[in-house]
Design an enzyme around this catalytic site. Structure first.
Site: not given
Length: 371
Positions: A305, A340
């Site tokens: 991210k 994830r």
């Protein structure tokens, strides 16, 4: 006046014997909490905070206002809930240790893989197979980019992208999650062999999704994102982000239950990177243990991210492995059940070492005499 209460674990030990058994085993996993902050919020403002341990938390809860007494007791019970396995077709995914979900984006404009698997079934199939062989317990298939500024995807295009991927993953015997906001895509995906609905809008985008999931009896992952419509990243204004996200996830949990979805089929995701600044994301990750008080398994999706780049000289997405692993370990230390990730083999290795350390900690002090 609106009163809200939160129980946030703040002190942890490697094993129960470190505190002579005076700990809470978070969510039936391998993380043990001994100290807690009980926080009272009134009309959005924090008014009281008590720090306690397992010996004194009962006394603190007994002295709370009547308006939050039942909720506080429910949260304390939720912190100790042992979650049953997720039943995904012929597979049962245990939640007493962290499990790894591998990402398969079949989009032309993913922020991370840049369309590497778009319209390339042979490449996508090989990647899915490699993730399963490396230890992924679930493959999460997405056909729409949800990065900031991404264009909306037509439902028909999304189906054309994800259905072939679902079919080749189903042929491998994989447990499959479909990452979609659209009920039409979800219905087609379930028919093609998917098992889990992973909705980044927490099933707000398409009101048909909840009833469809309830009828199908499939597990759902409800993620926090502040925006609505096509822009999930808008409206990210928070009084206190960790607690505000907690409140929204609680509301979506209750909405799912009201729609007929079993509590055993609800997973919650705080939505790292969706309408959140770097300080917001860091605050949520530090507060992850508190989200067990919602009584549901948790998913952390922080792999590659933007926050990692912000903390590492703007490293490109494909150079964020170290930061991704650091956040995965932070999630494991918080008792998160599902990770994830893009880098499955590396994350599974980190999980296995983490698990080894946790197992070894259970025998610490075993040979010491009683004091």
């Amino acid at each position: 006046m609106t009163d809200q209460i939160y129980i946030r674990p703040v002190g942890f030990v490697p094993g129960p014997q470190h505190e002579e058994g005076k700990v809470i085993r978070l969510a039936g996993g391998m993380v043990y909490a001994q100290r807690f902050a009980v926080v009272l919020r009134q009309d959005g403002k924090f008014t009281r905070r008590w720090v306690c341990d397992t010996d004194t938390i009962g006394e603190v809860l007994a002295g709370l206002p009547a308006s939050v007494s039942d909720e506080a007791q429910a949260q304390l019970t939720n912190l100790t809930l042992k979650h049953p396995p997720l039943n995904l077709g012929a597979r049962a995914i245990r939640l007493d240790q962290p499990q790894v979900m591998g990402i398969l984006n079949v989009t032309p404009d993913s922020f991370s893989d840049g369309g590497e698997f778009f319209e390339k079934p042979e490449v996508g199939s090989a990647h899915a197979s490699a993730m399963l062989e490396a230890g992924a317990t679930i493959i999460d298939i997405g056909g729409e980019s949800t990065r900031p500024g991404a264009a909306a995807t037509w439902e028909g295009d999304e189906k054309e992208r994800v259905l072939p991927a679902i079919e080749y993953c189903a042929a491998m015997g994989a447990a499959i999650s479909i990452d979609t906001r659209r009920a039409g895509v979800l219905e087609a995906a379930l028919e093609a062999g998917a098992h889990i609905a992973n909705d980044v809008s927490a099933m707000r985008h398409d009101p048909r999704s909840m009833s469809l999931a309830a009828k199908a009896g499939c597990p759902v992952i409800l993620m926090h994102a502040p925006g609505d419509g096509e822009d999930l990243h808008s409206k990210g204004n928070y009084e206190n982000v960790a607690f505000d996200v907690f409140d929204v996830l609680k509301e979506r949990r209750d909405a799912a239950v009201a729609a007929g979805i079993s509590r055993a089929n609800i997973v919650l995701d705080p939505g790292i990177g969706f309408g959140k600044s770097l300080p917001d994301n860091l605050a949520i990750i530090n507060a992850l243990p508190m989200y067990h008080a919602l009584g549901q398994p948790l998913l952390l999706g922080a792999s590659r991210k933007r926050m990692i780049g912000a903390l590492s000289n703007e490293a490109d997405s494909h150079k964020r492995l170290g930061g991704s692993l650091a956040l995965a370990v932070a999630g494991m230390n918080a008792g998160v059940q599902l990770l994830r990730v893009h880098d499955v083999a590396e994350t599974v290795q980190a999980r296995n070492v983490w698990r080894g350390l946790r197992d070894a900690a259970l025998t610490d002090f075993a040979e010491l005499p009683d004091s």
